[in-house]
Design a protein around this motif. Structure first.
Motif: not given
Length: 132
Positions: A38-59
């Protein structure tokens, strides 16, 4: 000053997160959706972990900026070391030793922050990518 620093930091971090979310490949979102996620599973399991990796340098960049410009760090932190060193030089007239010690202290603080940042980056590193 603190309120405007919060707004600026919030705006910067929202752009960091927006850019990190946009950096997730669309094929990696389509694959779990085709598998029945579902949309929530995709967000929680796919998008957010990758987003965390991409956002570490900016954070990390924004964290150092906030620490550098916040009133607490400005009044109690690094500039205070220099002021105390200047006062000590004025009373003891041993400038070389004192400024060398201050430089070593700044370097130690820098190295500690660098180690902390490296640990965060290592924690969120993408497997298979060689880092220098």
């Amino acid at each position: 000053m603190m309120l405007s620093l919060g707004f600026i930091s919030g705006a910067y971090l929202s752009e960091v997160f927006r850019g990190a979310l946009a950096a997730v490949n669309s094929n990696e979102v389509l694959a779990p959706r085709s598998m029945g996620f579902g949309r929530f599973q995709t967000l929680r399991l796919i998008k957010l972990p990758q987003m965390a990796r991409f956002s570490v340098p900016g954070m990390v960049n924004e964290l150092t900026t906030v620490l550098k410009y916040s009133p607490f760090a400005y009044t109690v932190g690094l500039p205070e070391i220099t002021k105390q060193g200047m006062a000590l030089v004025a009373t003891t007239l041993r400038g070389i030793e004192i400024y060398a010690a201050i430089g070593l202290l700044y370097f130690a603080i820098y190295r500690l922050m660098l180690v902390a940042v490296r640990l965060v980056e290592k924690r969120f590193a993408v497997p298979g990518f060689a880092q220098e």
